[in-house]
Design a protein around this motif. Sequence first.
Motif, PDB file in Angstrom:
ATOM      1  N   ASN A  59       0.827  -1.208   0.000  1.00  9.33           N
ATOM      2  CA  ASN A  59       0.000   0.000   0.000  1.00  9.33           C
ATOM      3  C   ASN A  59       0.861   1.258   0.000  1.00  9.33           C
ATOM      4  N   LEU A  60       1.951   1.238   0.741  1.00  6.67           N
ATOM      5  CA  LEU A  60       2.850   2.394   0.799  1.00  6.67           C
ATOM      6  C   LEU A  60       3.502   2.641  -0.557  1.00  6.67           C
ATOM      7  N   ILE A  61       3.936   1.575  -1.217  1.00 18.48           N
ATOM      8  CA  ILE A  61       4.532   1.716  -2.549  1.00 18.48           C
ATOM      9  C   ILE A  61       3.497   2.273  -3.534  1.00 18.48           C
ATOM     10  N   ARG A  62       2.293   1.759  -3.478  1.00 17.94           N
ATOM     11  CA  ARG A  62       1.231   2.269  -4.370  1.00 17.94           C
ATOM     12  C   ARG A  62       0.979   3.750  -4.120  1.00 17.94           C
ATOM     13  N   TYR A  63       0.917   4.143  -2.840  1.00 14.76           N
ATOM     14  CA  TYR A  63       0.691   5.545  -2.497  1.00 14.76           C
ATOM     15  C   TYR A  63       1.849   6.408  -2.990  1.00 14.76           C
ATOM     16  N   GLN A  64       3.076   5.990  -2.700  1.00 14.95           N
ATOM     17  CA  GLN A  64       4.238   6.779  -3.083  1.00 14.95           C
ATOM     18  C   GLN A  64       4.417   6.837  -4.588  1.00 14.95           C
ATOM     19  N   SER A  65       3.911   5.853  -5.307  1.00  9.12           N
ATOM     20  CA  SER A  65       4.048   5.863  -6.759  1.00  9.12           C
ATOM     21  C   SER A  65       3.283   7.026  -7.387  1.00  9.12           C
ATOM     22  N   ASN A  66       2.365   7.602  -6.623  1.00 10.45           N
ATOM     23  CA  ASN A  66       1.671   8.792  -7.111  1.00 10.45           C
ATOM     24  C   ASN A  66       2.579  10.011  -7.144  1.00 10.45           C
TER      25      ASN A  66
END
Length: 71
Positions: A59-66
């Motif tokens: 979830n953190l990677i998905r969020y940071q990918s923004n």
Amino acid sequence: MNKENGSAREYYLKEFKRENKPAMLGENIQKVGAQIVEVMKKEDFTYDQAYASLQYAYNLIRYQSNFLKLS
């Protein structure tokens, strides 16, 4: 374990379903995956804690990918 913690755990376990074939993604992927497992062993994580930790990382990677380009 109370009901709230149980449902949060069930959510993480249910949502983290993606199964990639690491061999197809490269040797470095397997190496990093093995390192992550070793860290979890050092922390003495249970199976549920390990999955919850992986879900949080996902979830953190998905969020940071923004905001960041991961390479």
